[in-house]
Scaffold this active site. Sequence first.
Site, PDB file in Angstrom:
ATOM      1  N   SER A 124      -4.657  -5.417 -30.380  1.00 18.57           N
ATOM      2  CA  SER A 124      -5.932  -5.730 -30.340  1.00 18.57           C
ATOM      3  C   SER A 124      -6.622  -4.318 -30.438  1.00 18.57           C
ATOM      4  CB  SER A 124      -6.195  -6.227 -29.150  1.00 18.57           C
ATOM      5  OG  SER A 124      -7.160  -6.428 -28.715  1.00 18.57           O
ATOM      6  N   TYR A 148      -5.167  -6.017 -19.434  1.00 18.12           N
ATOM      7  CA  TYR A 148      -4.823  -6.660 -20.688  1.00 18.12           C
ATOM      8  C   TYR A 148      -4.611  -5.698 -21.881  1.00 18.12           C
ATOM      9  CZ  TYR A 148      -5.884  -8.465 -25.157  1.00 18.12           C
ATOM     10  OH  TYR A 148      -5.716  -8.972 -26.462  1.00 18.12           O
ATOM     11  N   LYS A 152      -1.205  -4.275 -24.097  1.00 18.43           N
ATOM     12  CA  LYS A 152      -1.216  -4.223 -25.692  1.00 18.43           C
ATOM     13  C   LYS A 152      -0.796  -2.659 -25.771  1.00 18.43           C
ATOM     14  CE  LYS A 152      -2.390  -8.060 -27.035  1.00 18.43           C
ATOM     15  NZ  LYS A 152      -1.607  -9.036 -27.517  1.00 18.43           N
TER      16      LYS A 152
END
Length: 336
Positions: A124, A148, A152
């Site tokens: 992302s 989050y 990643k």
Amino acid sequence: MNILLTGGAGYIGSHTCVALIEAGLTPVILDNFSNSHPAVLERLRQISGQAVVCEKGDVLDTPWVTDLLLRHEIAAVLHFAGDKAVGESVAQPLKYYRNNIGGAVSLLDAMQATDCRTLVFSSSATVYGDPASVPITEDFPRQHTNPYGHTKLVIEDMLAAMQVADASWRLGVLRYFNPVGAHPSGLIGEDPSGIPNNLMPFVAQVAIGKRPFLNVYGNDYATPDGTGVRDYIHVQDLAEGHVAALQALLEKGESFTVNLGTGRGNSVLEVVKAFEQASDQPIPYQIAPRRAGDVAQCYAETALAKALLGWSAKHSLAGMCADAWRWQSGNPDGYK
Ligand code: WQD
């Protein structure tokens, strides 16, 4: 050739399923349905004209994933499974570290044990944090501003370490910008549970009258109209990007990390206007305080994906809104 899609019943995964079938490949879905709905499977059959194999289970169950890879003679894996709500990750970090990082470790263990070493990872643009400038190239510094995004970033580093340890891994890291829209059939689309965190699904729910108005999180950013600017990319383009990434890994064998974006930035108010035009519905909004963690601008430099994958995004913002509207207006309660 059988391709495993972890989280394949989800938003990006289901659209990629269709694109794989159109490319002559055979998707196998692994999903625990924690953030997706089994009804997707029948929609996929309607779109593609064939039943898609799906096994319900958790990517954290390494013995089961190992057995699944062998039973289905999986040639490569597209790894979508994971939690992705920024706000939730701040409130429940351990859930994100367990599911996202633990899930990736479990999958890589199973792949190594079965000599399946071709993987496309759903990363992302959030790994760029607050970029010093735009457009963003893949060599920009990475920084995380929430758990989050941290997961990643850590998984990207894990993959890099696996590559150093064993050069036979073929790894494609895809940094998505802002996926929006839906398949043109209107049969599959984005189906967030509860109040949507993301702009496009929230705007779509205002358009069908499910939400009274949109809160615009800040109009005092250093952007043309003061509202946040993002690189919205049609989920169909994203799905095609996965097929191109898989084919590049299988044909050339070289690992890569690329941005998947359009290279264009659009503001919140531009999205509102585009959606009003696409839906012919008013989108009332109020200016609200900035949202913690938001950045002013984030959009991609897209040359590397074009050079390495021969891929570039084709859909316009108008097309993204039209397809999102067809899905939302035809499925006011999603897959329920
Ligand atoms: C876009 C713009 C908001 C909602 C996140 C994740 C990213 C990826 C996509 C998973 C911003 C504004 C939003 C609203 C608003 N997710 N906005 N009112 O934050 O760019 O990216 O989702 O992979 O990793 O970080 O997307 O759609 O939430 O916000 O004004 O009700 O819309 O401030 O400028 P974001 P978003």
